[in-house]
Design an enzyme around this catalytic site. Structure first.
Site, short mmCIF file in Angstrom:
data_model
loop_
_atom_site.label_atom_id
_atom_site.label_comp_id
_atom_site.label_asym_id
_atom_site.label_seq_id
_atom_site.Cartn_x
_atom_site.Cartn_y
_atom_site.Cartn_z
N LYS A 129 -6.59 -77.25 56.50
CA LYS A 129 -5.66 -77.99 57.73
C LYS A 129 -6.52 -79.40 58.25
O LYS A 129 -5.54 -80.02 58.29
CB LYS A 129 -5.73 -77.20 59.33
CG LYS A 129 -4.30 -75.76 59.21
CD LYS A 129 -3.34 -76.33 59.09
CE LYS A 129 -2.86 -77.71 60.48
NZ LYS A 129 -1.30 -77.79 60.06
N TYR A 146 -8.11 -70.76 56.52
CA TYR A 146 -7.07 -71.45 57.56
C TYR A 146 -7.42 -72.79 57.99
O TYR A 146 -6.53 -74.24 57.50
CB TYR A 146 -6.98 -70.78 58.45
CG TYR A 146 -6.14 -71.63 59.65
CD1 TYR A 146 -4.80 -71.68 59.21
CD2 TYR A 146 -6.04 -71.36 61.17
CE1 TYR A 146 -3.42 -72.90 59.80
CE2 TYR A 146 -5.29 -71.83 61.64
CZ TYR A 146 -4.18 -73.07 61.25
OH TYR A 146 -3.78 -73.57 62.90
N THR A 151 -4.20 -78.10 64.28
CA THR A 151 -5.13 -76.93 65.09
C THR A 151 -6.97 -77.68 65.43
O THR A 151 -7.56 -78.22 64.79
CB THR A 151 -5.55 -75.85 64.21
OG1 THR A 151 -6.08 -75.43 65.15
CG2 THR A 151 -5.75 -75.56 63.28
N ASP A 152 -6.97 -77.38 66.73
CA ASP A 152 -8.86 -77.61 67.55
C ASP A 152 -9.79 -77.28 66.53
O ASP A 152 -10.83 -76.78 65.55
CB ASP A 152 -9.07 -77.10 68.66
CG ASP A 152 -8.55 -75.58 68.76
OD1 ASP A 152 -8.14 -75.38 68.59
OD2 ASP A 152 -8.70 -75.11 70.07
N GLU A 153 -9.34 -75.63 65.18
CA GLU A 153 -9.94 -74.76 64.79
C GLU A 153 -10.60 -76.13 63.51
O GLU A 153 -12.10 -75.82 62.50
CB GLU A 153 -9.21 -74.24 63.80
CG GLU A 153 -9.11 -72.80 64.72
CD GLU A 153 -8.32 -71.55 64.30
OE1 GLU A 153 -8.71 -71.46 63.61
OE2 GLU A 153 -6.86 -71.33 64.64
#
Length: 345
Positions: free
Chosen positions: A159, A155, A130-132
């Site tokens: 990741k 989260y 994810t870009d998060e």
């Protein structure tokens, strides 16, 4: 190819499975069937001879070793993950266990299998992230593949850790790995706890439509079918050891996105008053990142992929799908946490 897809009963995973089968690949779908899994997402392909389902947990060493040995995949698409930020605030340990330990277990199983096969250069382990992991942007700028990691939620931290494990297994053990980091996905079969389904289903139920804070948080929205196409492009054309950012080139503030969905509902399922009157601002999420935006130039230049569905068209397809498929989402309403406010500090 024969693809081992983890998390193939989830939202993005099921789109990948459907897309891969349509392209002529064989698929082994490995899924633990957690609260967010829906085998009904795959009803149209479940009886194909090129599709196999394995009910297994990526944290189970023995199960992963058996699955690799029995099915002999040419590549892995690793999508299995806990992915809801609010749930990670309430139960961070679950995210560490699945996203970090699960990825480690899968990497070890893939490495052992790959080495037993003679370490073929054609094998690929594609980790979907994810870009998060990059944190929060200001008003300007874009995430690139070299943006430093700065995760802000349990989260995204889990990741980020799994991304680092994948890279390390590539560097240390030579496993041919790929990493992709995507922006916010949306589309048909999106689990009802995420923003766009929450808006649609709250509106249809004539309930308040919750918007965190002032709704000023900006996201880049990627139609899930575009993402599935991108993932298979990275898997088949990407260079081992590289990472690729995948975005929709469709930034929108949350409040503007909510209004777009309400306008579509006003058109497609009209009532006496506008659905926008149901919008209700609620307490913001702790550590809510201000803005995400993806620079997609690498995947465009190197692999020739770019998104094909505009945000306007994708939202129309999504709203129409939810209106046409009430049996799918009604069956999920009693699952744990649906309809409840999660993620308070």
């Amino acid at each position: 190819m024969k693809l081992l897809v983890t998390g193939g009963a989830g939202f993005i995973g099921s789109a990948v499975v459907r897309h891969a089968l349509a392209q002529g690949h064989a698929v082994v779908n490995v899924d633990a069937l957690t609260y967010a899994s829906c085998l009904s997402n795959l009803a149209k392909v479940a009886t194909l001879p090129s599709y196999v389902f394995e009910h297994a947990d990526i944290r189970d060493d023995a199960a992963m070793a058996r699955i690799f040995a029995e099915h002999a995949p040419d590549a892995v698409l690793h999508l299995a993950a806990e992915s809801h930020v609010d749930r990670s605030i309430d139960s961070p340990g679950v995210f560490i266990d699945t996203n970090v330990r699960g990825t480690y277990t899968l990497l070890q199983a893939a490495r052992a299998y790959w080495q037993d096969q003679g370490s073929p250069e054609t094998f690929r382990f594609h980790h979907v992230s994810t870009d998060e992991v990059f944190g929060s942007l200001g008003a300007e700028g874009l995430f690139t593949e070299t943006t430093p990691y700065a995760p802000n939620s349990p989260y995204s931290a889990s990741k980020a850790a799994s991304d680092h494990l994948v890279r390390a297994w590539g560097e240390t053990f030579g496993l041919p790995v790929l990493i992709s980091n995507c922006s916010n996905n949306y589309g048909p079969y999106h689990f009802p706890e995420k923003l766009i389904p929450v808006v649609i289903l709250s509106a249809l139920a004539d309930k308040p439509i919750p918007v965190y804070g002032a709704g000023a948080n900006v996201r880049d929205w990627l139609y899930v079918e575009d993402h599935a196409e991108a993932l298979l492009t990275v898997l088949t054309k990407g260079v081992a050891g590289r990472s690729y950012n995948i975005g929709g080139n469709a930034e929108a503030r949350n409040i503007d996105l909510v209004h777009q969905v309400c306008t579509l509902l006003d058109e497609l399922r009209p009532k006496e008053r506008s659905y926008a009157e149901l919008i209700t601002f609620v307490e913001d999420r702790p550590g809510h990142d201000a803005r995400y935006a993806i620079d997609t130039r690498r995947i465009q230049k190197e692999l020739g992929w770019q998104p094909s569905v505009t945000l306007e068209e994708g939202l129309r397809r999504t709203v129409t799908w939810y209106l046409d498929n009430p049996a799918w989402w009604q069956a999920l309403q009693n699952r744990d946490g649906i309809g409840k406010r999660l993620g308070r500090r």
